[in-house]
Design a protein around this motif. Structure first.
Motif, PDB file in Angstrom:
ATOM      1  N   VAL A 186       8.802 -12.279   9.963  1.00 20.78           N
ATOM      2  CA  VAL A 186       9.284 -10.906   9.791  1.00 20.78           C
ATOM      3  C   VAL A 186      10.186 -10.765   8.569  1.00 20.78           C
ATOM      4  CG1 VAL A 186      10.616  -9.038  10.844  1.00 20.78           C
ATOM      5  CG2 VAL A 186       9.035 -10.392  12.246  1.00 20.78           C
ATOM      6  N   PRO A 187      11.175 -11.663   8.353  1.00 18.66           N
ATOM      7  CA  PRO A 187      12.008 -11.533   7.144  1.00 18.66           C
ATOM      8  C   PRO A 187      11.182 -11.579   5.861  1.00 18.66           C
ATOM      9  CG  PRO A 187      13.041 -13.024   8.712  1.00 18.66           C
ATOM     10  CD  PRO A 187      11.655 -12.749   9.219  1.00 18.66           C
ATOM     11  N   GLY A 188      10.168 -12.433   5.848  1.00 20.91           N
ATOM     12  CA  GLY A 188       9.322 -12.520   4.659  1.00 20.91           C
ATOM     13  C   GLY A 188       8.537 -11.248   4.420  1.00 20.91           C
ATOM     14  N   LEU A 189       8.012 -10.641   5.509  1.00 22.74           N
ATOM     15  CA  LEU A 189       7.253  -9.391   5.379  1.00 22.74           C
ATOM     16  C   LEU A 189       8.129  -8.251   4.887  1.00 22.74           C
ATOM     17  CD1 LEU A 189       5.107  -9.442   8.660  1.00 22.74           C
ATOM     18  CD2 LEU A 189       4.309  -9.858   6.326  1.00 22.74           C
ATOM     19  N   ILE A 190       9.377  -8.219   5.372  1.00 27.23           N
ATOM     20  CA  ILE A 190      10.271  -7.117   5.027  1.00 27.23           C
ATOM     21  C   ILE A 190      10.905  -7.299   3.652  1.00 27.23           C
ATOM     22  CG2 ILE A 190      12.443  -5.995   5.659  1.00 27.23           C
ATOM     23  CD1 ILE A 190      11.703  -6.374   8.568  1.00 27.23           C
ATOM     24  N   SER A 191      11.309  -8.532   3.324  1.00 25.63           N
ATOM     25  CA  SER A 191      12.014  -8.773   2.061  1.00 25.63           C
ATOM     26  C   SER A 191      11.122  -8.529   0.848  1.00 25.63           C
ATOM     27  CB  SER A 191      12.553 -10.210   2.024  1.00 25.63           C
ATOM     28  OG  SER A 191      11.480 -11.145   2.098  1.00 25.63           O
ATOM     29  N   GLY A 192       9.834  -8.686   1.032  1.00 24.26           N
ATOM     30  CA  GLY A 192       8.928  -8.492  -0.105  1.00 24.26           C
ATOM     31  C   GLY A 192       8.394  -7.088  -0.231  1.00 24.26           C
ATOM     32  N   SER A 193       8.984  -6.130   0.484  1.00 28.27           N
ATOM     33  CA  SER A 193       8.453  -4.767   0.504  1.00 28.27           C
ATOM     34  C   SER A 193       8.746  -4.034  -0.798  1.00 28.27           C
ATOM     35  CB  SER A 193       9.059  -3.975   1.671  1.00 28.27           C
ATOM     36  OG  SER A 193       8.626  -4.491   2.904  1.00 28.27           O
ATOM     37  N   SER A 194       7.789  -3.242  -1.227  1.00 30.12           N
ATOM     38  CA  SER A 194       7.962  -2.360  -2.381  1.00 30.12           C
ATOM     39  C   SER A 194       7.601  -0.947  -1.948  1.00 30.12           C
ATOM     40  CB  SER A 194       7.074  -2.807  -3.543  1.00 30.12           C
ATOM     41  OG  SER A 194       5.707  -2.811  -3.159  1.00 30.12           O
ATOM     42  N   PHE A 195       8.274   0.031  -2.544  1.00 30.31           N
ATOM     43  CA  PHE A 195       8.118   1.420  -2.123  1.00 30.31           C
ATOM     44  C   PHE A 195       6.972   2.091  -2.857  1.00 30.31           C
ATOM     45  CE2 PHE A 195       9.174   5.970  -2.432  1.00 30.31           C
ATOM     46  CZ  PHE A 195       9.259   6.271  -1.083  1.00 30.31           C
ATOM     47  N   ALA A 196       6.074   2.726  -2.063  1.00 32.39           N
ATOM     48  CA  ALA A 196       4.978   3.524  -2.623  1.00 32.39           C
ATOM     49  C   ALA A 196       5.023   4.884  -1.937  1.00 32.39           C
ATOM     50  CB  ALA A 196       3.638   2.837  -2.410  1.00 32.39           C
ATOM     51  N   PHE A 197       5.351   5.928  -2.701  1.00 24.63           N
ATOM     52  CA  PHE A 197       5.600   7.237  -2.100  1.00 24.63           C
ATOM     53  C   PHE A 197       4.403   7.791  -1.326  1.00 24.63           C
ATOM     54  CE2 PHE A 197       6.277  11.929  -2.417  1.00 24.63           C
ATOM     55  CZ  PHE A 197       7.399  11.975  -1.598  1.00 24.63           C
ATOM     56  N   PRO A 198       3.166   7.761  -1.863  1.00 23.66           N
ATOM     57  CA  PRO A 198       2.030   8.297  -1.092  1.00 23.66           C
ATOM     58  C   PRO A 198       1.820   7.572   0.231  1.00 23.66           C
ATOM     59  CG  PRO A 198       1.451   8.071  -3.401  1.00 23.66           C
ATOM     60  CD  PRO A 198       2.757   7.375  -3.218  1.00 23.66           C
ATOM     61  N   ALA A 199       1.923   6.243   0.211  1.00 23.07           N
ATOM     62  CA  ALA A 199       1.740   5.472   1.444  1.00 23.07           C
ATOM     63  C   ALA A 199       2.876   5.752   2.431  1.00 23.07           C
ATOM     64  CB  ALA A 199       1.675   3.979   1.123  1.00 23.07           C
ATOM     65  N   PHE A 200       4.087   5.958   1.907  1.00 24.51           N
ATOM     66  CA  PHE A 200       5.231   6.285   2.751  1.00 24.51           C
ATOM     67  C   PHE A 200       5.015   7.621   3.454  1.00 24.51           C
ATOM     68  CE2 PHE A 200       9.600   8.122   3.119  1.00 24.51           C
ATOM     69  CZ  PHE A 200      10.112   7.203   4.028  1.00 24.51           C
ATOM     70  N   LEU A 201       4.528   8.625   2.714  1.00 19.60           N
ATOM     71  CA  LEU A 201       4.230   9.923   3.321  1.00 19.60           C
ATOM     72  C   LEU A 201       3.091   9.813   4.334  1.00 19.60           C
ATOM     73  CD1 LEU A 201       4.511  12.542   0.422  1.00 19.60           C
ATOM     74  CD2 LEU A 201       6.069  12.172   2.335  1.00 19.60           C
ATOM     75  N   SER A 202       2.130   8.939   4.062  1.00 21.81           N
ATOM     76  CA  SER A 202       1.033   8.738   5.009  1.00 21.81           C
ATOM     77  C   SER A 202       1.548   8.165   6.321  1.00 21.81           C
ATOM     78  CB  SER A 202      -0.027   7.801   4.416  1.00 21.81           C
ATOM     79  OG  SER A 202      -0.658   8.391   3.296  1.00 21.81           O
ATOM     80  N   ALA A 203       2.521   7.247   6.235  1.00 19.51           N
ATOM     81  CA  ALA A 203       3.119   6.673   7.447  1.00 19.51           C
ATOM     82  C   ALA A 203       3.840   7.760   8.247  1.00 19.51           C
ATOM     83  CB  ALA A 203       4.090   5.553   7.078  1.00 19.51           C
ATOM     84  N   ILE A 204       4.567   8.631   7.547  1.00 22.76           N
ATOM     85  CA  ILE A 204       5.248   9.744   8.224  1.00 22.76           C
ATOM     86  C   ILE A 204       4.227  10.637   8.909  1.00 22.76           C
ATOM     87  CG2 ILE A 204       6.645  11.820   7.886  1.00 22.76           C
ATOM     88  CD1 ILE A 204       8.055  10.389   5.594  1.00 22.76           C
ATOM     89  N   ALA A 205       3.152  10.969   8.172  1.00 27.71           N
ATOM     90  CA  ALA A 205       2.122  11.858   8.727  1.00 27.71           C
ATOM     91  C   ALA A 205       1.461  11.249   9.958  1.00 27.71           C
ATOM     92  CB  ALA A 205       1.070  12.161   7.659  1.00 27.71           C
ATOM     93  N   LEU A 206       1.259   9.939   9.958  1.00 24.96           N
ATOM     94  CA  LEU A 206       0.635   9.278  11.108  1.00 24.96           C
ATOM     95  C   LEU A 206       1.449   9.497  12.383  1.00 24.96           C
ATOM     96  CD1 LEU A 206      -0.615   5.812   9.779  1.00 24.96           C
ATOM     97  CD2 LEU A 206      -1.990   7.508  10.999  1.00 24.96           C
ATOM     98  N   SER A 207       2.759   9.281  12.295  1.00 28.06           N
ATOM     99  CA  SER A 207       3.574   9.398  13.511  1.00 28.06           C
ATOM    100  C   SER A 207       3.870  10.854  13.857  1.00 28.06           C
ATOM    101  CB  SER A 207       4.875   8.593  13.369  1.00 28.06           C
ATOM    102  OG  SER A 207       5.536   8.884  12.158  1.00 28.06           O
ATOM    103  N   VAL A 208       3.990  11.724  12.856  1.00 27.57           N
ATOM    104  CA  VAL A 208       4.120  13.151  13.154  1.00 27.57           C
ATOM    105  C   VAL A 208       2.887  13.621  13.921  1.00 27.57           C
ATOM    106  CG1 VAL A 208       4.089  15.472  12.162  1.00 27.57           C
ATOM    107  CG2 VAL A 208       5.659  13.774  11.263  1.00 27.57           C
TER     108      VAL A 208
END
Length: 476
Positions: A186-208
């Motif tokens: 889990v630390p490895g998966l999280i520490s290597g994260s990079s922000f992508a705005f379209p994918a971030f909005l897609s994640a929001i839309a999925l749970s909404v």
């Protein structure tokens, strides 16, 4: 209780629940919606945020934001139940008119059947793994029969199932969480994260979108609460159960999905139930987790079947003045709906199922304007003042059609199309937004402004809520 037979089978359908038959506490909303959300499809939904391109950390944050936003909308619908004592979609007649309300209802029924069918496929996998069957149809049919049984029993037993699945889901998901934290970096998966705005909005839309699918039937399960139940308590217990349960499941899904990514695809998305069984170590542990998965899916599929029944009945009774049906008619409706979902699940090839799922997700765009219109009317226009007998009378206060609401609804759907990003259609404005799907945000803003402007000086709400007498309810 007068609302059930001696065997506990629910007798009420789309008519108002009288005060003498109200019972329970708002805490029941927490256990029901927690149990409905600690399930395999919510885990898959979280994994899809990663499949859509979000890194694990930003997928989890986006899913949390979406669950909170969607959970607020969903819980605001739930708070209507004790005040009106009605199934959710009946109240849409106050906004759209008796016949006009059929338009969103038809699309809602299609969505319920779609999600119930895809749920039956996943649950069929769990049933087959439990009993050792090979043919996919065996598990699907058995699960369909269980769904029909609980949906026929109705409100009381659905809440009992919710409490059971909440308890088993809590224990099962604690164990799954332990296994994920000890087996996944889990630390490895999280520490290597990079922000992508379209994918971030897609994640929001999925749970909404996940939360909004509950909107058309959430009040069905709070309408038996006493009318004196504070709206705030109904809201917070519903919100807490749904958001905590779904976020926990989706967080696990995002972590599992990120860990299961390979060059050839995602191993978890390709074989969800068996993959979870492997994570917990197989053997007896997998067997117990399969039971947890089955109970969780049975809860939510029963909600889908029950909701589809309520919506179908609301459609058919729009052409007369009936507010209730005989129990055998109710049984025919429920069995027919469940049978249809089983047939769709049995006939669906892998490709068809994926396409059908995309179609169902696209139907979520019809819930955003519906929710906005319903909530705007309830909290800002009518302000919890309704003529309940008029919900069943085409010649009453709410009439046959409300063109203002229908125009706001239609435009609220249409304006989303240019911003829609689905596998089978991408709107012309999506590319300018970097691939982000903001259709639901556009739908919320446009629908609210348009509906409020059209209706604020044209409301038909009475000075105070008009309730039917007990004699009227029994005659119907």
């Amino acid at each position: 209780m007068a609302s059930t037979t001696n065997s506990g089978i629910e007798k009420r359908s789309i008519e108002m629940v009288p005060d003498a038959e109200r019972h329970g506490t708002p805490r029941s909303q927490f256990t029901l919606w927690f149990g409905a959300n600690t399930q395999i499809t919510a885990i898959v939904d979280g994994a899809l945020a990663v499949v859509f391109g979000a890194d694990a950390l930003w997928a989890i944050i986006g899913l949390l934001i979406g669950n909170i936003i969607g959970g607020i909308v969903m819980a605001l619908h739930s708070a209507q139940g004790p005040q009106l004592g009605l199934p959710q979609m009946i109240s849409s007649r106050a906004q759209f008119g008796i016949i006009g309300a059929i338009i969103p209802l038809v699309l809602v029924v299609l969505m319920y059947i779609g999600f119930a069918s895809t749920g039956a496929v996943l649950s069929g996998q769990a049933v087959n793994l439990i009993i050792g069957a090979q043919a996919p149809w065996i598990g699907i049919v058995i699960f369909g029969a269980l769904t029909a049984l609980v949906a026929l029993l109705g409100y009381k037993y659905i809440h009992v199932l919710g409490r059971i699945s909440s308890a088993t889901g809590l224990l099962g998901f604690l164990f799954i969480t332990y296994c994920v934290l000890t087996q996944v970096d889990v630390p490895g998966l999280i520490s290597g994260s990079s922000f992508a705005f379209p994918a971030f909005l897609s994640a929001i839309a999925l749970s909404v979108g996940w939360q909004l699918t509950y909107g058309p039937y959430v009040a069905d399960y709070s309408r038996y609460l006493p009318r004196s139940t504070p709206s705030s308590k109904t809201f917070w217990f519903t919100f807490g159960g749904s958001v905590i349960g779904s976020q926990w499941s989706m967080t696990l899904g995002a972590l599992i999905g990120a860990a299961a990514m390979t060059e050839s695809g995602n191993l978890f998305v390709e074989n969800q139930v068996a993959y979870v069984g492997d994570i917990v170590g197989g053997g007896v542990f997998a067997f117990l987790i399969f039971i947890v998965i089955l109970l969780g899916k049975l809860t939510v599929n029963t909600l889908n079947a029950y909701g589809a029944f309520m919506c179908t009945l609301t459609i058919l009774t729009s052409f007369g003045n009936r507010a209730a049906i005989r129990r055998w008619t109710r049984a025919v409706f429920v069995i027919g709906i469940v049978t249809l979902t089983v047939l769709v699940a049995l006939l669906a090839s892998a490709d068809f199922l994926a396409n059908f799922k995309n179609f169902v997700l696209a139907l979520l765009m019809v819930f955003t304007p519906w929710s906005v219109i319903n909530l705007t009317d309830y909290y800002l226009i009518s302000k919890d003042r309704f003529d309940i007998p008029a919900f069943y009378d085409r010649h009453g206060r709410y009439g046959t059609w409300n063109w203002r609401a229908l125009v706001a609804y239609a435009i609220g759907v249409i304006v989303q199309i240019p911003f829609l990003a689905q596998s089978f259609y991408t709107g012309p404005l999506v590319a300018k937004l970097g691939g982000a799907d903001i259709s639901w945000l556009v739908g919320i803003v446009v629908t609210f402004v348009l509906y409020f402007v059209l209706i604020r000086n044209n409301g038909v709400a009475p000075k105070e809520t008009i309730y039917p007498s007990l004699e009227e309810l029994e005659r119907k």
